[in-house]
Design an enzyme around this catalytic site. Sequence first.
Site, PDB file in Angstrom:
ATOM      1  N   THR A  91      42.246 -30.722 -59.721  1.00  0.00           N
ATOM      2  CA  THR A  91      43.348 -31.422 -60.375  1.00  0.00           C
ATOM      3  C   THR A  91      43.462 -32.798 -59.736  1.00  0.00           C
ATOM      4  OG1 THR A  91      44.496 -29.323 -60.711  1.00  0.00           O
ATOM      5  CG2 THR A  91      45.795 -31.331 -60.960  1.00  0.00           C
ATOM      6  N   LYS A 167      46.381 -30.591 -67.338  1.00  0.00           N
ATOM      7  CA  LYS A 167      46.600 -29.718 -66.173  1.00  0.00           C
ATOM      8  C   LYS A 167      47.803 -30.184 -65.361  1.00  0.00           C
ATOM      9  CE  LYS A 167      46.126 -26.706 -62.934  1.00  0.00           C
ATOM     10  NZ  LYS A 167      45.011 -26.656 -62.002  1.00  0.00           N
ATOM     11  N   LYS A 235      51.463 -31.951 -54.180  1.00  0.00           N
ATOM     12  CA  LYS A 235      50.457 -32.942 -54.604  1.00  0.00           C
ATOM     13  C   LYS A 235      50.452 -33.091 -56.114  1.00  0.00           C
ATOM     14  CE  LYS A 235      46.382 -31.712 -55.443  1.00  0.00           C
ATOM     15  NZ  LYS A 235      45.511 -31.375 -56.600  1.00  0.00           N
TER      16      LYS A 235
END
Length: 311
Positions: A91, A167, A235
């Site tokens: 990702t 995503k 994150k």
Amino acid sequence: MNIGFIGVGSMGRAIIPVLLAAGHRVAAWNRSPETLADLPGVQTLATPAAAFEQAIVISLLADDHAVREVLLTCGALEMAGKSCIHIVMSTLSPQLMSELQTQHHALGIALVAAPVLGVPAVAARGELNILAAGPNDAITQVQPLFDVLGKKTWRLGERPQQACIAKIAANMMITQAIESLAEANALAEHYGLAPAAFTEVVTQTLFACPSYQRYGQNIVNRRYEPGFKLHLGLKDINLALNAAAPQGLPLPAANVVQSRMMAAMAQGLGDKDWSAFASVRPGDSTTPAPAAHTSPTPLPGSPARPCSPVD
């Protein structure tokens, strides 16, 4: 197929045995080679560049900084043959994905973004949902791998950035589901309703889906053994805020989640499941003020450290 694999964290350790069981050959590089010791049948590579000697490369590095350090700063991509297909399952920020696409195009290498929906336990069963974007012919060539790893491949466009943003947005929604469960349970509990009873009702009726069910049980039982670690979730929420900023898009719910996650990190919960931020009450004195667009990793264009392996 001959597959080079770069970055063997918890998801990689779940994926590789599935590939091997399907008859594919895997040669892997990881910062800590001992991680590969209990994966029989995997050839250990000395450098990430060596992975690009294979026809197919899967990279599953932790974040933008790791990708920049391992693949860009050290010139690993230059080792790839013209027929190589690079599948990025990490990702990453849409900015870095765009930069990767430009570099791959210049080198004549096909780039497919294929982040996944599912925790390692789901990956080990070959039941991931794979979000794929990139050249259609390249995706078709690697579809047999996706068929082994996932129950469905969702083709989202010809620009790898499109799978990347899907995503990020999906993970943002999961964090907001966790936040909604935490707030609703707190309200129910303050009026004498057992959280277990309330959670059972909503996760079997209005919100009868895996994310609400899994994380609802974590919250009720106050057990946060990781499926997906909180520091990685932070994150990802930072990636969402950073992606929204240049578009002028406010994400108020994401800011709330970010604040709670940062407080959970301050309490030492970074290696717990990302649903552990539900244990941090709003108004907790350790909860920092929302800091939109704060990112723990450098954005594209930031200086990278010298070439030292990162998984």
